[in-house]
Enzyme design. Sequence first.
Site, PDB file in Angstrom:
ATOM      1  N   ASP A 118       0.897  -1.235  -0.088  1.00 20.33           N
ATOM      2  CA  ASP A 118       0.061   0.129   0.080  1.00 20.33           C
ATOM      3  C   ASP A 118       0.764   1.125   0.054  1.00 20.33           C
ATOM      4  O   ASP A 118       1.974   1.230   0.246  1.00 20.33           O
ATOM      5  CB  ASP A 118      -0.921   0.032   1.194  1.00 20.33           C
TER       6      ASP A 118
HETATM    7  C1  BGC Z   1      -5.223   3.240   0.156  1.00 19.06           C
HETATM    8  C2  BGC Z   1      -5.367   2.056  -0.855  1.00 19.06           C
HETATM    9  C3  BGC Z   1      -5.036   2.894  -2.246  1.00 19.06           C
HETATM   10  C4  BGC Z   1      -3.773   3.479  -2.310  1.00 19.06           C
HETATM   11  C5  BGC Z   1      -3.420   4.272  -3.635  1.00 19.06           C
HETATM   12  C6  BGC Z   1      -3.832   4.064  -0.063  1.00 19.06           C
HETATM   13  O1  BGC Z   1      -3.998   5.180   0.925  1.00 19.06           O
HETATM   14  O2  BGC Z   1      -5.274   2.360   1.130  1.00 19.06           O
HETATM   15  O3  BGC Z   1      -6.459   1.597  -1.043  1.00 19.06           O
HETATM   16  O4  BGC Z   1      -5.309   2.090  -3.632  1.00 19.06           O
HETATM   17  O5  BGC Z   1      -3.897   4.479  -1.059  1.00 19.06           O
HETATM   18  O6  BGC Z   1      -4.166   5.396  -3.664  1.00 19.06           O
END
Ligand code: BGC
Length: 751
Positions: free
Chosen positions: A273
């Site tokens: 993530d």
């Molecule tokens: C989120 C993810 C997301 C990623 C990219 C993170 O803060 O938890 O679900 O895909 O950001 O934007």
Amino acid sequence: MRRGLRAIAGGVAAGALAIAGAATAGQADGSAGARARADAIVARMTRDEKIALVHALFPPMAKGKTREELVSAAGHIDAIPRLGVPTVRESDASLGVANQVEQRPGDVATALPSSLLTAATFDPDIARAGGAMIGSEARAKRFNVLLAGGVNLTRDPWNGRNFESLGEDPLLAGELAGAHIAGVQSNRIASTIKHFALNSQETGRMVADARIGEADLRMSDLLAFQIAIEKGRPASVMCAYNQVNGDWACETDFLLNTVLKRDWNYPGWVMSDWGAVHSTVKAANAGLDQESGQELDEEVFFDGPLRAALDKGQVSQRRLDDMVARYLTGLIASGAYDAPVPAKAVTPPYARNAEVAQRAAEAGIVLLKNTPVGGGDLLPVARTAKKVLLVGGNADVGVLSGGGSSQVRSVGGAPVEMPLAWGGSAGFARVTYHASSPLQALRKALPGAQVSWTDGRSLTDTLAAAKAADLVIVFATQWTTEADDVPDLRLPNHQDALIAQVAAAQPKTAVVLETGGPVLMPWLDKVPAVLAAWYPGQRGGEAIANVLTGRVNPSGRLPITFPADASQPPRPRPVGLDTLSGLEAAAAADPARASGFVLKSFPIDYVEGADVGYRWYEKKGLKPLFPFGHGLGYTRFAYRNPVVTGGDRLTVSFEVVNTGRVAGADVPQMYVSREGSGAPMRLAGFSRVTLKPGEVRRVTLTAEPRVVADYDTSLPGWRIKAGTYRVALARDAADRTMVSTAVLTAKTMRP
Ligand code: BGC
């Protein structure tokens, strides 16, 4: 103050060089063939080329770091033209191609309803159609890796991100996530599944330590992932922010190496993530294959530090090759490798795609309550109604959506959009409505009636108008977002009081809820009809109007328990919220030292173990406001002649009859437990059946064996004990009117 809290600067690198994914000869194949091909490509790579593929740019913060065109979105990885490795452009895509805080000005997309609404359809075909639609728009916009497939189980009704995943049951969530992912990937692009694992609350998500035993974890959150991966074959798994039993999720050997790659034989790549990487050696050796959003980590762990670790032999050359080969395997097997995205963005067929969003909304809106007032049931709205008053919820212009990285800038724009002054999501979320007006849609659907709207701010005027109307529909909203939990399950902004007063003035009052998940309803006894419309997406207004007026017979079923009060769920409030709020207040009071107020890691003990959601209620003998699986319609269904069989597997076969006067869909559910085990019953099968009035259909539900089994860490694997099993053919998780038994033989299954 918190890592990963990010502001999106926006902008596309000027004078960039566009390299669309260069095609190579050959077609995508199964994962074994894909891996062999990937290995052959890796064998031709230099070390620099390999390293370049295991860390990804975060475009809003990466201007000037690539010579390729940088599209402002979640991620970018350069191509290697000499080997045919395509450019990867990553976009968030849970509910549509995201465009948070309009970082790509004017780039709209079709917005599906919330994932929780999709779960409420209990229909894998609808989930698949949604994924296919999103994938097609993404490809047209030149994205080839989608950050979709949110399958974290809802353990708490106040989780700010409940709207982005598929509810509290591992079978339902797994089946629907798998279908959604398969839909995305049918466009020959890659999808993730996320967030692996136990990112179950937003409060302190970057530091919280989720604690749970292995068997319980395998039987709950991991089972949802396992089923979804089997059904959807996602190219990539995104590991989560939080810790799991003391280790960061993105460097947990048990989760990544043991469960995912060894036990489940997962062939694709693990991406982190955004801002979830904390080390180089430990993470690489624990099974992390790629660092996402590198600008959000403390350092780019998988660039310079990885080179150093390779030099010192702390990470092996073999491991680096495996990291890259897994990335290429995911791209090859999904088709993204061989099917280049268009060189220039193409406009998708938005009108057709809006139909996909509307069909989903119409199938997932749940009629929670519908009782008679002065004659027949309050809903559908009587053809004789002459004066219909709508109250609140910006129902004159649109429907609410959830906030955060999944935010779609929908076709039609945002008639209401409010920035946030504070909170974890302030940097990348705004309260946003889609342009789909329930008022306009109801006026169209009820041409003989005078339909009006008031914002509800003046109580005196609203009550006078309510008394003068034949029917009042209150639109109640609860905005939720990624990065913040809901501290209180009551509707915000005194809406409970408003509803109670309106219902006292006008007995024919219906409430339409637009919420991220469950809310409390202190006024329920006084309100004859309630509809859960979740966040209904870009055609939500039309879908709500069709359900209210009976053009569409409601058929959604709750994918999550609605508690009667805040004390019923395992945790009444987000864990760590008080500490966090205290630190935020201290930081605000002392801005010069704000960065000194850091939330430290804290444990969250998942005491319910695998008994998530409705199972917890059964175990504790609690009566919720509305149980999991509940949902009404404008017709009735009867179940006849059930036959339960055992032996090697449990099945229940029965006839479903539409005994009412209108066509509609029903969702018969099968719950099982071993007699004498003391364990609550579990959803082991379900099916959505659409029937005309009087029509009869024979349905057979076969229990998912891992739901019948328990996980046995000493095997290790799944074990079904020989014995008598109870099987409930039910309308919801609390329905025990049709229970039979059958005997099963013993069986074990691999992890
Ligand atoms: C989120 C993810 C997301 C990623 C990219 C993170 O803060 O938890 O679900 O895909 O950001 O934007």
